[in-house]
Design a protein around this motif. Structure first.
Motif, PDB file in Angstrom:
ATOM      1  N   ILE A 141     -55.181 167.258 -49.771  1.00  0.00           N
ATOM      2  CA  ILE A 141     -54.363 168.373 -50.235  1.00  0.00           C
ATOM      3  C   ILE A 141     -53.019 167.847 -50.722  1.00  0.00           C
ATOM      4  O   ILE A 141     -52.709 166.658 -50.585  1.00  0.00           O
ATOM      5  N   ARG A 142     -52.206 168.718 -51.287  1.00  0.00           N
ATOM      6  CA  ARG A 142     -50.834 168.365 -51.641  1.00  0.00           C
ATOM      7  C   ARG A 142     -49.908 169.398 -51.001  1.00  0.00           C
ATOM      8  O   ARG A 142     -50.202 170.602 -51.008  1.00  0.00           O
ATOM      9  N   ILE A 143     -48.807 168.923 -50.457  1.00  0.00           N
ATOM     10  CA  ILE A 143     -47.874 169.752 -49.693  1.00  0.00           C
ATOM     11  C   ILE A 143     -46.503 169.700 -50.345  1.00  0.00           C
ATOM     12  O   ILE A 143     -45.974 168.613 -50.616  1.00  0.00           O
ATOM     13  N   SER A 144     -45.912 170.873 -50.575  1.00  0.00           N
ATOM     14  CA  SER A 144     -44.568 170.968 -51.143  1.00  0.00           C
ATOM     15  C   SER A 144     -43.584 171.370 -50.053  1.00  0.00           C
ATOM     16  O   SER A 144     -43.554 172.541 -49.635  1.00  0.00           O
ATOM     17  N   SER A 172     -54.583 158.778 -43.030  1.00  0.00           N
ATOM     18  CA  SER A 172     -55.279 160.046 -42.796  1.00  0.00           C
ATOM     19  C   SER A 172     -55.422 160.341 -41.315  1.00  0.00           C
ATOM     20  O   SER A 172     -55.256 161.486 -40.882  1.00  0.00           O
ATOM     21  N   VAL A 173     -55.735 159.313 -40.534  1.00  0.00           N
ATOM     22  CA  VAL A 173     -55.859 159.511 -39.091  1.00  0.00           C
ATOM     23  C   VAL A 173     -54.518 159.908 -38.494  1.00  0.00           C
ATOM     24  O   VAL A 173     -54.411 160.860 -37.710  1.00  0.00           O
ATOM     25  N   SER A 220     -53.556 163.557 -39.320  1.00  0.00           N
ATOM     26  CA  SER A 220     -54.549 164.610 -39.091  1.00  0.00           C
ATOM     27  C   SER A 220     -54.056 165.707 -38.156  1.00  0.00           C
ATOM     28  O   SER A 220     -54.305 166.896 -38.406  1.00  0.00           O
ATOM     29  N   ALA A 221     -53.375 165.363 -37.082  1.00  0.00           N
ATOM     30  CA  ALA A 221     -52.928 166.382 -36.131  1.00  0.00           C
ATOM     31  C   ALA A 221     -51.866 167.294 -36.758  1.00  0.00           C
ATOM     32  O   ALA A 221     -51.918 168.523 -36.610  1.00  0.00           O
ATOM     33  N   ALA A 222     -50.915 166.702 -37.464  1.00  0.00           N
ATOM     34  CA  ALA A 222     -49.872 167.503 -38.113  1.00  0.00           C
ATOM     35  C   ALA A 222     -50.471 168.400 -39.191  1.00  0.00           C
ATOM     36  O   ALA A 222     -50.079 169.562 -39.350  1.00  0.00           O
ATOM     37  N   LEU A 223     -51.429 167.890 -39.953  1.00  0.00           N
ATOM     38  CA  LEU A 223     -52.074 168.686 -40.989  1.00  0.00           C
ATOM     39  C   LEU A 223     -52.872 169.830 -40.381  1.00  0.00           C
ATOM     40  O   LEU A 223     -52.870 170.951 -40.909  1.00  0.00           O
ATOM     41  N   ALA A 282     -44.825 161.718 -44.812  1.00  0.00           N
ATOM     42  CA  ALA A 282     -44.427 161.188 -46.112  1.00  0.00           C
ATOM     43  C   ALA A 282     -45.704 160.710 -46.797  1.00  0.00           C
ATOM     44  O   ALA A 282     -46.804 160.955 -46.321  1.00  0.00           O
ATOM     45  N   GLY A 283     -45.552 160.058 -47.927  1.00  0.00           N
ATOM     46  CA  GLY A 283     -46.723 159.484 -48.561  1.00  0.00           C
ATOM     47  C   GLY A 283     -47.349 160.379 -49.607  1.00  0.00           C
ATOM     48  O   GLY A 283     -46.752 161.345 -50.095  1.00  0.00           O
ATOM     49  N   ARG A 284     -48.613 160.079 -49.940  1.00  0.00           N
ATOM     50  CA  ARG A 284     -49.262 160.655 -51.118  1.00  0.00           C
ATOM     51  C   ARG A 284     -49.495 162.161 -51.031  1.00  0.00           C
ATOM     52  O   ARG A 284     -49.650 162.818 -52.056  1.00  0.00           O
TER      53      ARG A 284
END
Length: 501
Positions: free
Chosen positions: A392-395, A269-270, A273-276, A410-412
């Motif tokens: 959140i979920r990203i497509s 998560s850390v 965080s910046a990309a999100l 990548a990842g969940r």
């Protein structure tokens, strides 16, 4: 054999020592707390795919559950979207149960013993929360004051107020409904041993060290060390997230199981965080001003989920003159949801924004804690604020179709699975925020029926209108400790519920 009063008696004993004046109110709140938790549990038994429930027989105003061992559990009709405490007792065979912990023990299904203990703590903590809650009638001015008006916790989870590992003194000192001021500390970690994302402020640096904000409960029970005093803060609904006066919100690691999950902060998560945050800024700009997404200003971790923190914008920065911003969960502390026109307008706003972002490629976890609404001076819902991008979920495929460069992650969080994307949004927004605000299936149905004609026709909206509504199977998840990840159930579509359902 589990004795029902155990958790209740333990809390009463501690309360008598630390706040004796609150004890009579606590005892008076216990019956209502049992009914509130039992109502949530009965909803789960009625609608979740529990393997030991082999049949459900619906009467005009009743429901009978056939169990795998041949017994039958009788109770009232279970509106999947109802909140409150309308279930005061159910009957297992010939035995009447008004205590959810005793009922779970009587069911004697796998993992019932541990869950019964959690339910007992949920009842006792809920009664304590209600006993200590004292809210002024006037509307609050600050965002954290709105947060502290939410006393009962999750509207549908039987563990709505479970706080295992917290003493009574700690609940009073840290629970937002008790209006405390919490003294946050810091732990110094060499910068070379930290992962830092975004802009980490100078006040949280000391020479070659990064100073990580730490919740006092975490310091005492997990880190088991003293911390340098940093700043006073007001706890929000999430308990581990606190508002600094005049400054950002601080999300701390709190390695305790609250409701369902252990509340730590992962290195993933850390790092994300910046990309999100950058993606969120781009997406918010595509909603015609209807949505703001709070930016993560900085995040840091000592490569441990037990020692990490995020600094996030306060939603207040998005409220204009005369406007108020409050979490959706706090709407039920006002008279606003009682207006059918208001609720329809809010549903239209929330669905417009949620479906727009889903079409772009991001499914929000838009439950009543993460989703906030900005009200005009006359109470009209005008815009939304979303916070906490950690789930959140990203497509990537949907983003690419709209010319948006997917984040290098990548990842969940990443999936193109349409079922997963729709579950994330509809399970949190429709079965969560909107249902919790409406308070019943008929009221939710009316709000959706009024809102839907104004919504853009998309495949996602068609899926919502044509099928059942997904919701997390919260009790099944607690009774399946060896099954990782979310589990789901299907709730009747509120637009086609039978009258009176």
């Amino acid at each position: 054999m589990y004795q029902s009063p155990t958790a209740e008696a333990e809390v009463a004993e501690e309360l008598a020592a630390v706040r004796p004046g609150l004890l009579p109110r606590y005892r008076a709140e216990l019956p209502g707390a049992r009914a509130a938790v039992l109502t949530r549990l009965w909803r789960a038994l009625a609608h979740e795919p529990l393997p030991w429930v082999t049949g459900r027989v619906h009467g005009a105003h009743s429901l009978a559950l056939r169990l795998a061992d041949g017994r039958t559990l009788h109770g009232p009709h279970a509106d999947p979207y109802a909140t409150g405490a309308h279930v005061t007792a159910v009957r297992l065979g010939r035995e009447r149960h008004d205590d959810p912990a005793r009922l779970m023990t009587g069911l004697a299904v796998p993992h019932a013993t541990g869950f019964a203990l959690e339910l007992g703590h949920s009842v006792a903590s809920l009664a304590l929360s209600r006993a200590g809650a004292d809210h002024p009638k006037e509307w609050p001015e600050r965002d954290w004051e709105w947060e502290q008006r939410v006393v009962d916790g999750h509207p549908f989870h039987p563990n709505c107020r479970s706080r295992p590992g917290f003493s009574v003194a700690e609940q009073l000192a840290y629970g937002p409904e008790h209006h405390p001021v919490v003294e946050l500390g810091t732990v110094a970690v060499p910068a070379a041993e930290c992962l830092v994302s975004g802009d980490w402020p100078e006040e949280l640096r000391a020479g070659e060290d990064v100073l990580l904000p730490v919740h006092p409960w975490q310091a005492a029970h997990v880190l088991k060390r003293s911390c340098d005093r940093w700043r006073s803060a007001h706890p929000l609904m999430a308990l581990r997230t606190l508002a600094l006066p005049g400054g950002p919100h601080v999300k701390t690691a709190l390695s305790a199981r609250l409701t369902s999950s252990v509340r730590d902060i992962s290195t993933y998560s850390v790092g994300a965080s910046a990309a999100l945050s950058a993606l969120a800024t781009d997406l918010a700009a595509r909603t015609d001003g209807l949505l703001h997404i709070t930016r993560t200003l900085g995040a840091a971790t000592a490569h441990s989920p037990d020692l990490a923190a995020l600094l996030r914008e306060s939603p207040e920065v998005y409220a204009g003159p005369g406007e108020r911003v409050l979490p959706v969960a706090a709407l039920t502390t006002t008279a606003l949801p009682d207006s059918p026109a208001w609720l329809a307008a809010f549903a239209r706003l929330a669905l417009t924004v949620g479906l727009r972002l889903l079409d772009l490629g991001v499914a929000l976890e838009a439950h009543g804690q993460n989703l906030l609404v900005i009200l005009s001076a006359d109470g009209t819902p005008v815009r939304l604020v979303y916070r906490d991008l950690a789930d959140i979920r990203i497509s990537p495929a949907r983003l690419a179709r709209h010319g948006i460069t997917p984040p290098a992650l990548a990842g969940r969080l990443i999936t193109d699975d349409e079922t997963a994307l729709r579950r994330k949004l509809f399970g949190s927004l429709v079965a969560g925020a909107l249902a919790g605000t409406a308070g019943s299936g008929p009221v939710l149905r009316a709000a959706l029926a009024a809102a839907v004609p104004a919504l853009p026709r998309t495949p996602d909206l068609a899926a919502l209108l044509e099928g059942p509504v997904p919701a997390k199977a919260l009790t099944l998840m607690r009774l399946s400790p060896d099954t990782p990840g979310d589990q789901w159930c299907s709730l009747p579509n509120p637009l086609v519920l039978e009258p009176g359902a």
